[in-house]
Structure formats: structure tokens, C-alpha cells
Design a protein around this motif. Sequence first.
Motif, PDB file in Angstrom:
ATOM      1  N   UNK A   1       0.795  -1.215   0.000  1.00 12.74           N
ATOM      2  CA  UNK A   1       0.000   0.000   0.000  1.00 12.74           C
ATOM      3  C   UNK A   1       0.826   1.263   0.000  1.00 12.74           C
ATOM      4  N   UNK A   2       2.153   1.124   0.085  1.00 21.89           N
ATOM      5  CA  UNK A   2       3.036   2.281   0.053  1.00 21.89           C
ATOM      6  C   UNK A   2       4.148   2.029  -0.958  1.00 21.89           C
ATOM      7  N   UNK A   3       4.323   2.941  -1.875  1.00 20.73           N
ATOM      8  CA  UNK A   3       5.337   2.769  -2.910  1.00 20.73           C
ATOM      9  C   UNK A   3       6.255   3.985  -2.928  1.00 20.73           C
ATOM     10  N   UNK A   4       7.416   3.808  -3.549  1.00 25.56           N
ATOM     11  CA  UNK A   4       8.361   4.903  -3.659  1.00 25.56           C
ATOM     12  C   UNK A   4       9.786   4.402  -3.550  1.00 25.56           C
ATOM     13  N   UNK A   5      10.708   5.312  -3.620  1.00 28.48           N
ATOM     14  CA  UNK A   5      12.117   4.986  -3.483  1.00 28.48           C
ATOM     15  C   UNK A   5      12.743   5.999  -2.521  1.00 28.48           C
TER      16      UNK A   5
ATOM     17  N   UNK B   1      16.094  -1.133  -1.021  1.00 31.03           N
ATOM     18  CA  UNK B   1      15.799  -0.779  -2.410  1.00 31.03           C
ATOM     19  C   UNK B   1      14.288  -0.643  -2.611  1.00 31.03           C
ATOM     20  N   UNK B   2      13.901   0.410  -3.333  1.00 27.58           N
ATOM     21  CA  UNK B   2      12.483   0.650  -3.668  1.00 27.58           C
ATOM     22  C   UNK B   2      11.589   0.624  -2.425  1.00 27.58           C
ATOM     23  N   UNK B   3      12.097   1.212  -1.364  1.00 27.20           N
ATOM     24  CA  UNK B   3      11.340   1.230  -0.107  1.00 27.20           C
ATOM     25  C   UNK B   3      10.424   2.441  -0.075  1.00 27.20           C
ATOM     26  N   UNK B   4       9.165   2.176   0.164  1.00 26.23           N
ATOM     27  CA  UNK B   4       8.228   3.257   0.416  1.00 26.23           C
ATOM     28  C   UNK B   4       8.364   3.680   1.864  1.00 26.23           C
ATOM     29  N   UNK B   5       7.293   4.121   2.428  1.00 26.34           N
ATOM     30  CA  UNK B   5       7.361   4.517   3.823  1.00 26.34           C
ATOM     31  C   UNK B   5       5.988   4.697   4.427  1.00 26.34           C
ATOM     32  N   UNK B   6       5.900   4.443   5.710  1.00 26.43           N
ATOM     33  CA  UNK B   6       4.702   4.768   6.489  1.00 26.43           C
ATOM     34  C   UNK B   6       5.184   5.530   7.715  1.00 26.43           C
ATOM     35  N   UNK B   7       4.285   6.266   8.329  1.00 24.72           N
ATOM     36  CA  UNK B   7       4.739   7.129   9.410  1.00 24.72           C
ATOM     37  C   UNK B   7       3.657   7.314  10.456  1.00 24.72           C
ATOM     38  N   UNK B   8       4.114   7.815  11.597  1.00 24.24           N
ATOM     39  CA  UNK B   8       3.207   8.248  12.662  1.00 24.24           C
ATOM     40  C   UNK B   8       3.805   9.494  13.283  1.00 24.24           C
ATOM     41  N   UNK B   9       3.047  10.562  13.311  1.00 29.14           N
ATOM     42  CA  UNK B   9       3.496  11.825  13.896  1.00 29.14           C
ATOM     43  C   UNK B   9       2.624  12.166  15.101  1.00 29.14           C
ATOM     44  N   UNK B  10       3.234  12.774  16.079  1.00 26.24           N
ATOM     45  CA  UNK B  10       2.503  13.123  17.283  1.00 26.24           C
ATOM     46  C   UNK B  10       2.378  14.619  17.479  1.00 26.24           C
ATOM     47  N   UNK B  11       1.524  14.971  18.394  1.00 27.82           N
ATOM     48  CA  UNK B  11       1.381  16.335  18.887  1.00 27.82           C
ATOM     49  C   UNK B  11       1.481  16.236  20.408  1.00 27.82           C
ATOM     50  N   UNK B  12       1.699  17.348  21.101  1.00 30.08           N
ATOM     51  CA  UNK B  12       1.848  17.251  22.562  1.00 30.08           C
ATOM     52  C   UNK B  12       0.691  16.544  23.263  1.00 30.08           C
ATOM     53  N   UNK B  13      -0.493  16.537  22.653  1.00 31.31           N
ATOM     54  CA  UNK B  13      -1.630  15.893  23.299  1.00 31.31           C
ATOM     55  C   UNK B  13      -1.804  14.426  22.955  1.00 31.31           C
TER      56      UNK B  13
END
Length: 306
Positions: A146-150, A170-182
Amino acid sequence: MRRKLLQALTAGLVLATATGCTYEDFPRLGMPTPTTEEAPRILSLWQGSWAAALAVGVLVWGLILWSAFFHRRSRTKVEVPPQTRYNMPIEALYTVVPLIIVSVLFYFTARDESELLKLDKKPDVTVNVVGFQWSWCFNYVESVSGSSGDAKSAKELSAIPDRFKDQFPANAGGVYECGVPGSRNPQTHNPGPTLWLPEGKRVRFVLTSRDVIHSFWVVPFLMKQDVIPGHTNAFEVTPNKEGTYLGKCAELCGVDHSRMLFNVKVVSQERYEQHLKDLAKKGQTGYVPAGIAQTSHEKNRETNQL
């Protein structure tokens, strides 16, 4: 005097026995239980430093007490005692001994630091950790359904030096999680976003900042490193104990520094992979901008390292 001494000893005994530490905790001298393969090396250095400090302390205290008790002024004699000046053996002793102590501590510190900062050519997991006022982003640089890219050519990661990007999958996409102070962990309700890591895998943290200097510290990993704008740091650990642990910013970074908290959840490889898929299903795919681009000075330094 005897009554005051007895009271002081009693207070010291109560203080020593009421801290809540067990006999298993005491040898760690305030450190938490290590949860990575690298942490025992740090704990050993910590214990050795305390042993050296205690030995020096006992020597100094002993000399002070010996001087106070055996060279105090006599009640019957009022003459000035013999004065000792320019005693070369003593002066050489208190110059050479501290140099030896510092040299030994420097050797063990440099030895352990070089081991702790070694980077594998192919780590199992790579996480781009982005610090900002006042929280964290965790960008998993991996091939996820579900995630594509380089990641090696991603514009968002252009601030990361090539010597790190060349080791991205190689050819690694990415997923992420970002926070806020709350932000809070849904299971423990601890504040901050949650970083998921697989047990028994070599994890590389690539550290970048968008604003000021932060410090990435997972407490039971016993390892922390500065997150510096315009400069990329990295280190690796191998978590070896499942659980949820606390992390924090260990560098005073501004008014809400105390709110820059996060959690680290060490799980099995299967649960880790499922979490990445869940992030992709939520649409949290792609790359988190890696922070401030390097200055010319830092670019030159990176080129020299290559």
C-alpha cells in the motif's frame, strides 16, 4: 554530639532502606533494566565509573579524616607543628594519579563509544526520527503493502546524507506516525506518539531536526543521541525484550520541552509488520520531511567521511 551522630546515622539508614530498591536493582545504581543487546555495555561502563568514583572518594575521605583526627591541635602543646613544603614525591603523586585515572576512564569510554556507534551496512529496520517543537515523527523506511516509492531519491529525505540513504532498502516506500503534545498511547494512556519496533531485529535510527537541538532518548535502551538541525546523526540497537517503554527529549529545547514525550512498543515481527500495514490503510504513507538541510560545512564534512 553522640546524640546528634546517632540521629544522623538513623536518618541515613532510613534513607537507604526506604527507597523502594530491591537487592536486584541495587547493582544497576539507578539505571533501569536494560532492554537491548547493546545496553549491558553501557550499564557496565556506568558501574565501572561509579566504582572508580567510590574508590577515589574513600581515599579522599580517609585522608581528610586521618588529618583531622591525628593532626589536630594538642590541648597541652601550643607550638606550631613541622611544616612541609615542596615535597616533590607527594606533588608528583597527586599529579600522576589523577592523570592515570582520567586516562583509564577515557580508554573505556572511547572503546565502548566506538562499539555503540558502529553501523551495519544492512540494518533490519530503518526509522527516520524527526524531532520538532513539540513532538516526534517516526517514518518507517520499508517496503509496505500500500506504500510505494524509493527512499533513496525521495525529495522529502534530501536532507539526509547519501551515506545513510545508500543503505536504505531498495524501492522502499514509507509509512509514518506523527505526534502532537496531546497524543497518547491508546493502551497505556502514556503521553506522546508510539514507535513500534520488532524484537530481535537490528534497528537504525536516523535522527534529524526541523528547528532546534533535541535529544532522542529511550530510557531502558540506556542510549540517547542529539537530534541536531543541519546535521544527521544515527545509531543502532537490537531490542531484546517485548514491552512498552518510555522515551523523551533529553535536551532543553524550549518552553514545552517537558511535553516532548513518546512511547516505544517492542513486539514480535508479525505484530510489527501488521502495524505498518495498519498505518498504510490509514493513509499514513510516504516520507516525512527529514528536517533542515545540511549547511555547507556539514556537507564538506560528509564528503570527507566518504
